[in-house]
Each structure stands twice: as C-alpha cells, then as structure tokens.
Design a protein around this motif. Structure first.
Motif, PDB file in Angstrom:
ATOM      1  N   ARG A  63       0.839  -1.206   0.000  1.00  0.00           N
ATOM      2  CA  ARG A  63       0.000   0.000   0.000  1.00  0.00           C
ATOM      3  C   ARG A  63       0.873   1.255   0.000  1.00  0.00           C
ATOM      4  NH1 ARG A  63      -5.162   1.973   1.939  1.00  0.00           N
ATOM      5  NH2 ARG A  63      -4.924   4.065   2.847  1.00  0.00           N
ATOM      6  N   ALA A  64       1.872   1.286   0.906  1.00  0.00           N
ATOM      7  CA  ALA A  64       2.714   2.474   1.056  1.00  0.00           C
ATOM      8  C   ALA A  64       3.672   2.666  -0.114  1.00  0.00           C
ATOM      9  CB  ALA A  64       3.494   2.391   2.363  1.00  0.00           C
ATOM     10  N   GLN A  65       4.246   1.587  -0.597  1.00  0.00           N
ATOM     11  CA  GLN A  65       5.299   1.695  -1.607  1.00  0.00           C
ATOM     12  C   GLN A  65       4.796   1.592  -3.043  1.00  0.00           C
ATOM     13  OE1 GLN A  65       8.231  -1.294  -0.582  1.00  0.00           O
ATOM     14  NE2 GLN A  65       8.309  -0.626   1.556  1.00  0.00           N
ATOM     15  N   ASN A  66       3.681   0.885  -3.244  1.00  0.00           N
ATOM     16  CA  ASN A  66       3.201   0.625  -4.604  1.00  0.00           C
ATOM     17  C   ASN A  66       1.800   1.166  -4.872  1.00  0.00           C
ATOM     18  OD1 ASN A  66       4.804  -2.147  -3.630  1.00  0.00           O
ATOM     19  ND2 ASN A  66       5.543  -1.252  -5.548  1.00  0.00           N
ATOM     20  N   GLY A  67       1.208   1.829  -3.875  1.00  0.00           N
ATOM     21  CA  GLY A  67      -0.103   2.422  -4.077  1.00  0.00           C
ATOM     22  C   GLY A  67      -1.227   1.427  -4.263  1.00  0.00           C
ATOM     23  N   MET A  68      -1.073   0.233  -3.709  1.00  0.00           N
ATOM     24  CA  MET A  68      -2.093  -0.798  -3.876  1.00  0.00           C
ATOM     25  C   MET A  68      -3.215  -0.606  -2.856  1.00  0.00           C
ATOM     26  SD  MET A  68       0.454  -4.028  -4.616  1.00  0.00           S
ATOM     27  CE  MET A  68      -0.806  -5.255  -4.949  1.00  0.00           C
ATOM     28  N   VAL A  69      -4.457  -0.798  -3.320  1.00  0.00           N
ATOM     29  CA  VAL A  69      -5.646  -0.707  -2.468  1.00  0.00           C
ATOM     30  C   VAL A  69      -6.133  -2.124  -2.223  1.00  0.00           C
ATOM     31  CG1 VAL A  69      -7.864   0.433  -2.132  1.00  0.00           C
ATOM     32  CG2 VAL A  69      -6.190   1.411  -3.706  1.00  0.00           C
ATOM     33  N   HIS A  70      -6.256  -2.498  -0.960  1.00  0.00           N
ATOM     34  CA  HIS A  70      -6.550  -3.890  -0.613  1.00  0.00           C
ATOM     35  C   HIS A  70      -7.970  -4.055  -0.073  1.00  0.00           C
ATOM     36  CE1 HIS A  70      -2.333  -4.742  -1.194  1.00  0.00           C
ATOM     37  NE2 HIS A  70      -1.985  -3.842  -0.288  1.00  0.00           N
ATOM     38  N   PHE A  71      -8.594  -5.188  -0.437  1.00  0.00           N
ATOM     39  CA  PHE A  71      -9.933  -5.538   0.029  1.00  0.00           C
ATOM     40  C   PHE A  71      -9.949  -6.995   0.486  1.00  0.00           C
ATOM     41  CE2 PHE A  71     -10.332  -2.063  -2.866  1.00  0.00           C
ATOM     42  CZ  PHE A  71     -11.315  -1.259  -2.325  1.00  0.00           C
ATOM     43  N   ALA A  72     -10.811  -7.274   1.456  1.00  0.00           N
ATOM     44  CA  ALA A  72     -10.966  -8.644   1.928  1.00  0.00           C
ATOM     45  C   ALA A  72     -12.366  -8.835   2.501  1.00  0.00           C
ATOM     46  CB  ALA A  72      -9.911  -8.993   2.981  1.00  0.00           C
ATOM     47  N   ALA A  73     -12.800 -10.070   2.515  1.00  0.00           N
ATOM     48  CA  ALA A  73     -14.120 -10.422   3.028  1.00  0.00           C
ATOM     49  C   ALA A  73     -14.170 -10.237   4.542  1.00  0.00           C
ATOM     50  CB  ALA A  73     -14.436 -11.868   2.675  1.00  0.00           C
ATOM     51  N   ALA A  74     -15.276  -9.660   5.013  1.00  0.00           N
ATOM     52  CA  ALA A  74     -15.419  -9.399   6.451  1.00  0.00           C
ATOM     53  C   ALA A  74     -15.610 -10.677   7.262  1.00  0.00           C
ATOM     54  CB  ALA A  74     -16.598  -8.462   6.691  1.00  0.00           C
ATOM     55  N   GLY A  75     -16.109 -11.731   6.620  1.00  0.00           N
ATOM     56  CA  GLY A  75     -16.349 -12.989   7.316  1.00  0.00           C
ATOM     57  C   GLY A  75     -17.828 -13.329   7.349  1.00  0.00           C
ATOM     58  N   ASN A  76     -18.113 -14.628   7.403  1.00  0.00           N
ATOM     59  CA  ASN A  76     -19.492 -15.118   7.313  1.00  0.00           C
ATOM     60  C   ASN A  76     -19.959 -15.826   8.585  1.00  0.00           C
ATOM     61  OD1 ASN A  76     -19.545 -14.286   4.569  1.00  0.00           O
ATOM     62  ND2 ASN A  76     -18.549 -16.202   3.976  1.00  0.00           N
ATOM     63  N   ASP A  77     -19.467 -15.395   9.728  1.00  0.00           N
ATOM     64  CA  ASP A  77     -19.813 -16.053  10.989  1.00  0.00           C
ATOM     65  C   ASP A  77     -21.034 -15.449  11.668  1.00  0.00           C
ATOM     66  OD1 ASP A  77     -17.431 -17.717  10.873  1.00  0.00           O
ATOM     67  OD2 ASP A  77     -16.327 -15.898  11.353  1.00  0.00           O
ATOM     68  N   GLY A  78     -21.548 -14.354  11.116  1.00  0.00           N
ATOM     69  CA  GLY A  78     -22.666 -13.677  11.758  1.00  0.00           C
ATOM     70  C   GLY A  78     -22.305 -13.194  13.147  1.00  0.00           C
ATOM     71  N   ALA A  79     -21.056 -12.814  13.298  1.00  0.00           N
ATOM     72  CA  ALA A  79     -20.539 -12.468  14.623  1.00  0.00           C
ATOM     73  C   ALA A  79     -19.989 -11.052  14.639  1.00  0.00           C
ATOM     74  CB  ALA A  79     -19.436 -13.448  15.025  1.00  0.00           C
ATOM     75  N   GLN A  80     -19.821 -10.537  15.847  1.00  0.00           N
ATOM     76  CA  GLN A  80     -19.157  -9.253  16.010  1.00  0.00           C
ATOM     77  C   GLN A  80     -17.662  -9.510  16.005  1.00  0.00           C
ATOM     78  OE1 GLN A  80     -20.345  -7.051  19.446  1.00  0.00           O
ATOM     79  NE2 GLN A  80     -19.208  -5.217  18.876  1.00  0.00           N
ATOM     80  N   GLY A  81     -16.976  -8.878  15.091  1.00  0.00           N
ATOM     81  CA  GLY A  81     -15.543  -9.101  14.939  1.00  0.00           C
ATOM     82  C   GLY A  81     -15.209  -9.390  13.489  1.00  0.00           C
ATOM     83  N   ILE A  82     -14.471  -8.500  12.855  1.00  0.00           N
ATOM     84  CA  ILE A  82     -14.092  -8.655  11.461  1.00  0.00           C
ATOM     85  C   ILE A  82     -12.919  -9.625  11.362  1.00  0.00           C
ATOM     86  CG2 ILE A  82     -13.287  -7.454   9.396  1.00  0.00           C
ATOM     87  CD1 ILE A  82     -16.142  -6.748  10.265  1.00  0.00           C
ATOM     88  N   ALA A  83     -12.994 -10.519  10.390  1.00  0.00           N
ATOM     89  CA  ALA A  83     -11.987 -11.562  10.231  1.00  0.00           C
ATOM     90  C   ALA A  83     -10.678 -10.996   9.695  1.00  0.00           C
ATOM     91  CB  ALA A  83     -12.509 -12.647   9.298  1.00  0.00           C
ATOM     92  N   PHE A  84      -9.578 -11.695   9.944  1.00  0.00           N
ATOM     93  CA  PHE A  84      -8.273 -11.361   9.384  1.00  0.00           C
ATOM     94  C   PHE A  84      -8.221 -11.872   7.946  1.00  0.00           C
ATOM     95  CE2 PHE A  84      -3.870 -12.331   8.359  1.00  0.00           C
ATOM     96  CZ  PHE A  84      -3.213 -11.185   8.773  1.00  0.00           C
ATOM     97  N   PRO A  85      -7.671 -11.122   7.012  1.00  0.00           N
ATOM     98  CA  PRO A  85      -6.949  -9.858   7.148  1.00  0.00           C
ATOM     99  C   PRO A  85      -7.805  -8.602   6.980  1.00  0.00           C
ATOM    100  CG  PRO A  85      -6.644 -10.676   4.947  1.00  0.00           C
ATOM    101  CD  PRO A  85      -7.500 -11.693   5.649  1.00  0.00           C
ATOM    102  N   ALA A  86      -9.127  -8.788   6.832  1.00  0.00           N
ATOM    103  CA  ALA A  86      -9.994  -7.621   6.622  1.00  0.00           C
ATOM    104  C   ALA A  86      -9.963  -6.656   7.803  1.00  0.00           C
ATOM    105  CB  ALA A  86     -11.428  -8.076   6.365  1.00  0.00           C
ATOM    106  N   ASN A  87      -9.567  -7.146   8.983  1.00  0.00           N
ATOM    107  CA  ASN A  87      -9.545  -6.281  10.174  1.00  0.00           C
ATOM    108  C   ASN A  87      -8.303  -5.398  10.242  1.00  0.00           C
ATOM    109  OD1 ASN A  87      -7.653  -8.245  10.762  1.00  0.00           O
ATOM    110  ND2 ASN A  87      -8.543  -8.833  12.730  1.00  0.00           N
TER     111      ASN A  87
END
Length: 204
Positions: A63-87
C-alpha cells in the motif's frame, strides 16, 4: 488488466469432504505477484483463522510503496468481529448486502468494517459438471467473499479514471459514494454504507 494468483489448494478427502489448505507464504507471494505486474487493487475472498505478521507487513508495504488498495471479506460467521486480514487498518473490510438493502445476517460486523456490497444470492459462473457447485455453468452463491469482489471492482473503476490517485484518495471517493444505511454516519453494521459504482466513477 485482471490477474488471478493461486494461494490455496483443495484436497479431496472423499465422501464429499474437501479440505482447503494454504500456507501463509502462498498468500504473501500472491501479493508480490500482483505488485510485480503493476496491480493497484487486490482482493482476498477468504478469511484466515489466525493473524499472520508477514501477510500484514506485505499489505502495509504494498500500500505504502506501490499504491495498492486492498480488500478482503469481512467474514461469514454472523458475529461481532471482522476476520483477518480484513480487520487490518490497511485492508478494506467488506460485508454482504442483501437484495432488500440490508446487512446479511451472516455478515460479520465491527468497527473495522468499511463497506457493504452485494453478496447475497449472487448468480455467477461456475465450473462445469461435478467440479462445480451446480451441474450447469452458473450457480447462485452468498457470502462476503462476493461482496469484497464487488468493492475491489469499484476501486479498479475509480483508478481507471485517475490512476494517479493514492490508496487513501480512492477509499475517500468510495466512502463519499456510499449510501448511508442504518444510523446516520459510520456504524459497525453497515460501515460507510452501500457502495455505488457510478457515483464513485463520477467523483473520481
């Protein structure tokens, strides 16, 4: 340009049981693969059971060196707490939006959530025959994995209009283009709201 980097493998254990395996280095190498080819947007439609320092570092560096924008799935557990690496602060967490314009019940929530995008009852292409979800060429699927793909595509559209934009600028445009849902302003269930690709392009 669009590129796919394989970072997982499936092991057929028989009796309909398929195990998905991965090594941290495979995902790190996939990010390096994208960086070497000039990729500006990445998506990981997967959540990992543990936090991996090398992967977190790779996300931050690209992100810092190459200007890449990253996305990831929040998770499908129906729970409070975003999954890694989206968190991670340098990764955009994307939750699933239903056809009724609400947050899907299985979509994870939390203060790290950035956006909601379509992820419920999505019709998509499928591997033909027994290797696919359905016997035909198309399948209907649900999950935050499909939401993060949508969000990454919006970022790619924004960058196609102005490739000089830094990651923070792209994300700010996406936030401004999001339609607020739930309580006014940001909240941990809807994030900044429902992404709007056309509005994002018009703001770029």
């Amino acid at each position: 340009r669009f590129a796919v980097a394989r970072a997982f493998e499936q092991l057929d254990l028989g009796a309909g049981c398929v195990l998905t395996g991965f090594q941290e280095s495979w995902i790190v190498n996939a990010s390096s693969f994208g960086r070497q080819r000039g990729a500006r947007v990445t998506n990981l439609s997967y959540s990992l059971p543990l936090s991996y320092a090398a992967l977190a570092t790779k996300y931050a560096d690209t992100r810092a060196q190459n200007g890449m924008v990253h996305f990831a799935a929040a998770g499908n557990d129906g729970a409070q707490g975003i999954a890694f690496p989206a968190n991670l602060a340098v990764v955009n967490a994307v939750g699933a939006l239903t056809m009724a314009n609400g947050a899907a019940t299985y979509s994870n929530t939390g203060p790290e959530l950035d956006f909601l995008a379509p992820g419920d009852n999505i019709q998509t292409t499928d591997r033909t025959g027994a290797n696919g979800i359905d016997p035909g060429n198309y399948a209907t699927v649900s999950g935050t994995s499909f939401s993060s793909i949508h969000a990454a595509a919006v970022a790619a559209l924004v960058l196609s209009i102005d490739p000089t934009l830094a990651p923070g600028n792209v994300e700010n445009i996406m936030k401004l283009a999001s339609h607020d849902l739930g309580p006014a302003g940001f909240d941990p269930i809807f994030g900044h709201g429902r992404l709007d690709a056309l509005d994002a392009v018009n703001l770029a």
